[in-house]
Structure formats: structure tokens, C-alpha cells
Design an enzyme around this catalytic site. Structure first.
Site, PDB file in Angstrom:
ATOM      1  N   THR A 399       0.844  -1.181   0.000  1.00 25.00           N
ATOM      2  CA  THR A 399       0.000   0.000   0.000  1.00 25.00           C
ATOM      3  C   THR A 399       0.880   1.232   0.000  1.00 25.00           C
ATOM      4  O   THR A 399       2.061   1.140   0.279  1.00 25.00           O
ATOM      5  CB  THR A 399      -0.856  -0.080   1.292  1.00 25.00           C
ATOM      6  OG1 THR A 399      -1.569  -1.298   1.270  1.00 25.00           O
ATOM      7  CG2 THR A 399      -1.778   1.084   1.495  1.00 25.00           C
ATOM      8  N   GLU A 438      -6.704  -7.717  -3.825  1.00 24.90           N
ATOM      9  CA  GLU A 438      -7.478  -7.261  -2.658  1.00 24.90           C
ATOM     10  C   GLU A 438      -8.447  -8.321  -2.153  1.00 24.90           C
ATOM     11  O   GLU A 438      -8.909  -8.233  -1.013  1.00 24.90           O
ATOM     12  CB  GLU A 438      -8.240  -5.990  -3.036  1.00 24.90           C
ATOM     13  CG  GLU A 438      -8.203  -4.920  -1.989  1.00 24.90           C
ATOM     14  CD  GLU A 438      -6.815  -4.354  -1.782  1.00 24.90           C
ATOM     15  OE1 GLU A 438      -6.272  -4.530  -0.676  1.00 24.90           O
ATOM     16  OE2 GLU A 438      -6.263  -3.748  -2.718  1.00 24.90           O
ATOM     17  N   ASP A 441      -7.972  -9.663   1.215  1.00 25.55           N
ATOM     18  CA  ASP A 441      -8.380  -8.933   2.418  1.00 25.55           C
ATOM     19  C   ASP A 441      -9.725  -9.428   2.956  1.00 25.55           C
ATOM     20  O   ASP A 441     -10.163  -9.035   4.029  1.00 25.55           O
ATOM     21  CB  ASP A 441      -8.458  -7.427   2.146  1.00 25.55           C
ATOM     22  CG  ASP A 441      -7.112  -6.744   2.380  1.00 25.55           C
ATOM     23  OD1 ASP A 441      -6.192  -7.388   2.916  1.00 25.55           O
ATOM     24  OD2 ASP A 441      -6.987  -5.554   2.032  1.00 25.55           O
ATOM     25  N   SER A 470     -10.686  -3.340   5.208  1.00 26.85           N
ATOM     26  CA  SER A 470      -9.347  -2.763   5.039  1.00 26.85           C
ATOM     27  C   SER A 470      -8.831  -2.261   6.375  1.00 26.85           C
ATOM     28  O   SER A 470      -9.597  -2.065   7.327  1.00 26.85           O
ATOM     29  CB  SER A 470      -9.442  -1.598   4.054  1.00 26.85           C
ATOM     30  OG  SER A 470      -8.233  -0.891   4.001  1.00 26.85           O
TER      31      SER A 470
HETATM   32  N1  GLY Z   1      -4.792  -4.074   1.583  1.00 31.38           N
HETATM   33  C1  GLY Z   1      -4.513  -3.722   2.916  1.00 31.38           C
HETATM   34  C2  GLY Z   1      -5.663  -3.080   3.571  1.00 31.38           C
HETATM   35  O1  GLY Z   1      -6.513  -2.510   2.897  1.00 31.38           O
HETATM   36  O2  GLY Z   1      -5.778  -3.144   4.770  1.00 31.38           O
END
Ligand code: GLY
Length: 590
Positions: A399, A438, A441, A470
Site C-alpha cells: 500500500t 485485494e 483482504d 481494510s
Molecule cells: N490491503 C490492505 C488493507 O486494505 O488493509
């Protein structure tokens, strides 16, 4: 679980070597003054490149890549506001920070507007409409390693392009073509790689080699790029030009979506054109809470960031952490226990608000904070097995972050991501950009850790069109309604601790911004039941005391990369500093 955790924090461990890299040669910094000296932690010197504190009168930009910082400052100087600069930086990072900056992922933007309003933009990826809760499991119900991280099944519908364009349309003053021009030029002409860039590329060299269209860009005739070489990305330049001309539709309803869908279908993925057509990037109300006279404004669900930061801070608020001292045994104990409990709630209850009821008000109530505070035993760690989501039974890096403040008083905090470094490490056709992973997650299976070692429940299970939970926490801190700080970090689940420590270091421990950013960090997330600690985070005496209390300590080289801006209480000037953990980054202002 340990193996999963080692993988989970792999990005953290891999990046440890970044500290050894020299600071970037050309950062375009201006008006720099070095204030706080190198950090001393009870006699231990923490060896990192020394980054100067930058001060500015009118505007400030801090990002993880110095060329993107230059883009942001140039937009501010030509009269753009912080939102114009944020959109320009978002596109520029997609070029110069391809591990993390992106148009193939998604993120969040927290804004404090000059008129005093706080708003939040959600451009988190969504699961494809054909996604199902057990899609990461095999016929025996076992989670298939790598499916959510390195295959097209890991890709959520990207949100960045719609998010950036929506922010520009609502609050910007320049045209899309104007703010995208610098990114297109960087992709076309290329940019000279500095050691910090190469360290990030090196994390994934072996994966780049597996796909000819990726190797053609991100390897130099099959070999890793070296510092001083110029990285050109003509395919990405063409994609960016399509967006600059055709706007959001060019991505979601035009040739870019078509190329991603084609690659997804050829690689057993689920994405369809209908997924892209159905994508939305809504404006939401940020989470807000108060801590010692400051207002914390941060990310609401589908991020857990703002809620977990606020829950932890509210447990801590009555405690004299400042008097106990930074990372003393006592202050660390209460910080870790508060965070352990907030993470248990996070992992149990939170998910996309379009699908689950998030009990944010209850989690952030004074009664709840008091109850959790009372459950902390003085001088003894509570094993995570004894900490449950505390509202009762319930079915339940990488990120990048950047911060921008303009002369009018607008402040923008953006955290966006393709999740793991370079996402699935694959590029659809000749689009030139990496696609996110993603979907990792989400909860692939309740009780089974994801790549960050997070053990989550049903609230975050995979469902069609849902956004994964997230930890991203783009945050603004106000004092008396006035801007005080803009902050945030990458780092998966450790984003929450890192962002919170950046705030606590300033307002609780009285550190200057440079010292607050340099200071070694700690992180706990309920499971695994261990404290991740950077070198020098604790003196040997404090580490021994914590072990006696029952804590397991796991050393990690590196937690997060804070990009923060502070309004100096003394001079009222803007202050920023590059986090030395990412030496390719830069703070600059004017
Ligand atoms: N991809 C890491 C988060 O959104 O926490």
C-alpha cells in the site's frame, strides 16, 4: 499459523533492507531545515538514513516517491488546490511507485476542507458479482495457498480511477488532462531509478520473470533494473492517455475494462464487464473521535482503520501515557492491551457496511472503552485466546499513503493499494499496470489467517459486489477545529498501529514530527498473539519486563511508512519529513 504469519509480514521483512539504502539523490526538496537529531532510544542509536525536516509556508506534499512529490508541489504552485495535487500524485505514483501506487487497485481519501467540512471518499475494490464465500477453498474446504494473492481470483474490481476522477470533479479546480499530464510524461519519458525504487522492484523479480508482458517492462532484458537506469512505461502511458481523454468511462466501460476482463477470463478469473459497469465510489462520513482535545478524523468501514484507532485511543485516553514515557513497559503494556482488544472487535464485527451492520457507535462508546480498560490486568499480558470480540457471540505492505496541504487550508490524506507488493504481480495484456490482490483482504475461511496474519470472521466473508475489510487509515487530526496533522501509512494490518503511533508520539509524548516518524514502532493485532517490534523499540530492560508480563516479542525490521504533515504549534508553518524507512520518498513544500 506461524508460517502464515511469516508470509503475512513478508512485505515488512523484505523491506527491512530499505533502511540500508542511501537517501535519494534528487528529491526536489525546498526550504529544508534539520531540527530533531537522530533518534536515541535509551542509549540505542537506530541506524537509518537521516531525512531532514522540511518546512513550508504555503503548501506541502509528502509521498513515498520523490518524483510524485515533485508532481504534487508543481500542481500546487500552478494554482491547483490540494485535491488537484492529490489526484495528480495518485496518477504519478501509479507510474513511479508501481508496487503500491496504482490504477489497478483501490483506496480511501479523507479530506478536511478549508470550509471546515470533513468528508471521505471510498474507492475500495469490490468483489466480482460471481464471487462466492468459499471461492478461495478447495473441494475439501481448505484454503488454497496463493489463490487469493497470485491469481486472477484475487483481483477485485479496481476503484482508483473512479475515485481520483470523482474527487477531482467534486473538489478540484483543474482538468483531468492537466492533472494527468505529469504522470503521462513520467511514463512516456521514464524516470531514473534510485536505490529505494530498485529495492521495491527486487521484492518481486522472480514473479516478473514468469509473465513476458510484465518482464518486458519491469526487467531489463531479463535482469533486474539497477539504480541510475531509466524505467520507461509506454504501455502505461497509453492507458493513462485513454483515461485523460475519455475519463472514468474509458476505464470502466472502454478498452481498459475489456482488456482486464479478457485477461481474467483467460486465466480462470471471474471479472466481467458487468462488474466494471456496476462499480461505484461513494462519498461517506468519516469516523470521528476525540482524544485529549484533538479530533481524529479517519476512515469508516469498509476500512477498519478509523474505528480501530478511535477504539484504542478511547481505551487509552484517561491513562497518563505521556508521564509513563514512550515505549516504557507500562505505556507499551496498556497500548498493546488496548490495541489487542480493539483488533479482536475489528476482526470479529467489521465488514462492508453495504452488507453487514457495523456496530461502530457501540465500539466507540465511552461505556465500551471503560469496560475494555477495566479488563486490562496491570503488569500482565492477556493471552489473545482470552480476548474475544467483546460485544458477545457473533457469526461472524502493499500500500502507499500520501498527505497534502494547500495554501487555502484544504488537507487531503490518501491511502491506496494493490494490496501485496505489485498485487497479483500480473498485468492484463498491454495495459501496463498491475492488478490488485485485494480479494485476500476478505476472510477466505473463518479462522484462517490472510497474508497479514489477520484472523477474521463472517462479517468479512466474500460476497458478490462486496468490498473487503481494510486497515487503511488516511487520517486528519484537528485541534479546535483547525488542521493539526495529516497522517497515514501502508503496512497491511500494521497501518493502524503505525498511524496511531504517529499521532500519539506528537500529542502524547511531545515529540517533534521528525522524531515521531523516526521513532521505532510496535504492533499487535490480536492474532497472532505476539508483539511485532522494530529494532530499538524497547530497551533491553523494557523488553525483559514485557516478557515477564507474558508478551511474546517478534522482531521485524520495518513497520509502515508514515507520510505526515504537521502544522507546527510554535511557528504555524507546515512541517513534514520523509519516513527514512522508504528512502525513495520525499517531503517538499513551498
Ligand atoms: N490491503 C490492505 C488493507 O486494505 O488493509
Amino acid at each position: 499459523m506461524r508460517g502464515m504469519v511469516a508470509t503475512g509480514l513478508g512485505c515488512v521483512l523484505l523491506l527491512g533492507g530499505l533502511w540500508a539504502a542511501p537517501a535519494s539523490a534528487s528529491t526536489g526538496r525546498s526550504q529544508q531545515t534539520v531540527q530533531d537529531g537522530p533518534l536515541q532510544v535509551a542509549g540505542q542509536r537506530v541506524a537509518r538514513p537521516d531525512e531532514p525536516l522540511v518546512t513550508a509556508r504555503h503548501g506541502m506534499v509528502v509521498t513515498a516517491q520523490h518524483r510524485a512529490t515533485e508532481v504534487g508541489v508543481s500542481i500546487l504552485k500552478q494554482g491547483g488546490n490540494a485535491v488537484d495535487a492529490a489526484v495528480a500524485v495518485g496518477y504519478a505514483l501509479a507510474v513511479v511507485d508501481p508496487c503500491c501506487g496504482n490504477i489497478g487497485g483501490g483506496g480511501f481519501m479523507t479530506l478536511h476542507l478549508a470550509n471546515g467540512r470533513n468528508v471521505f471518499l471510498d474507492f475500495r475494490e469490490k468483489a466480482p458479482l460471481a464471487a462466492r464465500p468459499n471461492m478461495m477453498q478447495n473441494a475439501d474446504g481448505k484454503v488454497v495457498p496463493g489463490r487469493s494473492t497470485r491469481t486472477y481470483l484475487g483481483v477485485g474490481v479496481p476503484g482508483t480511477v473512479m475515485g481520483l476522477n470523482e474527487a477531482l470533479a467534486k473538489y478540484g479546480t483543474l482538468s483531468l488532462a492537466q492533472v494527468m499530464a505529469p504522470a503521462i510524461k513520467l511514463a512516456e519519458d521514464g524516470f531514473t531509478l534510485v536505490p529505494g525504487d530498485v529495492r521495491l522492484l527486487d521484492t518481486s523479480t522472480r514473479y516478473f520473470a514468469q509473465h513476458p508482458n510484465v518482464a518486458a517492462i519491469f526487467l531489463d532484458h531479463g535482469r533486474p533494473w539497477q539504480p541510475g537506469q531509466v524505467l520507461r512505461q509506454p504501455e502505461l502511458a497509453r492507458t493513462l492517455q485513454l483515461i485523460a481523454k475519455g475519463g472514468t468511462k474509458a476505464f470502466y466501460e472502454g478498452p481498459i475494462a475489456a482488456a482486464i476482463v479478457k485477461a481474467s477470463q483467460a486465466n480462470h478469473g471471474l471479472l466481467t464487464l458487468a462488474d466494471f459497469k456496476a462499480y461505484t465510489a461513494p462519498w461517506e462520513r468519516p469516523v470521528e473521535c476525540h482524544y485529549h482535545g484533538y479530533t481524529i478524523v479517519s476512515a469508516p468501514p469498509p476500512s477498519s482503520g478509523g474505528t480501530t484507532i478511535c477504539e484504542t485511543l478511547q481505551i487509552l485516553e484517561p491513562l497518563p501515557l505521556g508521564r509513563w514515557g514512550f515505549h516504557s513497559a507500562r505505556s507499551a503494556h496498556y497500548f498493546l492491551e488496548a490495541e489487542r482488544r480493539a483488533f479482536a472487535d475489528r476482526n470479529t464485527y467489521l465488514g462492508d457496511p453495504a452488507f453487514v451492520r457495523n456496530p461502530v457507535a457501540r465500539l466507540l462508546s465511552a461505556e465500551h472503552a471503560a469496560e475494555l480498560r477495566a479488563s486490562i490486568q496491570p503488569g500482565r499480558a492477556t493471552p489473545s485466546a482470552q480476548v474475544q470480540g467483546s460485544l458477545g457471540p457473533y457469526q461472524a505492505t502493499n500500500t502507499t499513503h500520501y498527505s497534502i496541504v494547500d495554501a487555502r487550508g484544504n488537507a487531503v490524506a490518501v491511502t491506496y493499494t494493490v494490496n501485496g507488493f505489485f498485487g497479483i504481480k500480473q498485468i492484463a495484456g498491454d495495459t501496463g499496470f498491475f492488478l490488485n490482490n485485494e480479494m485476500d483482504d476478505f476472510t477466505s475461511k473463518p479462522g484462517v489467517p490472510n497474508q497479514f496474519g489477520l484472523v477474521e470472521g463472517q462479517a468479512n466473508r466474500i460476497e458478490p459486489g462486496k468490498r473487503p475489510l481494510s486497515s487503511m487509515s488516511p487520517t486528519v487530526v484537528l485541534r479546535g477545529g483547525e488542521l493539526f496533522m495529516v497522517t497515514g501509512s501502508p503496512g497491511g494490518s500494521s497501518i493502524i498501529s503505525t498511524t496511531m503511533e504517529s499521532i500519539l508520539n506528537v500529542i502524547e509524548y511531545g515529540m517533534g514530527l521528525k522524531q515521531a516518524i523516526d521513532a521505532p514502532r510496535i504492533h499487535i493485532q490480536w492474532y497472532p498473539d505476539t508483539v511485532f517490534a522494530e529494532p530499538g523499540a524497547f530497551t533491553p530492560t523494557v523488553a525483559a519486563a514485557l516478557r515477564t508480563m507474558g508478551y511474546k516479542l517478534t522482531p521485524v525490521n520495518h513497520l509502515g511508512d508514515v507520510s505526515a504533515i504537521l502544522v507546527s504549534p510554535q511557528t504555524h508553518r507546515l512541517e513534514s519529513v520523509n519516513d527514512p524507512r522508504y528512502p525513495a520518498g520525499a517531503a517538499a513544500g513551498y
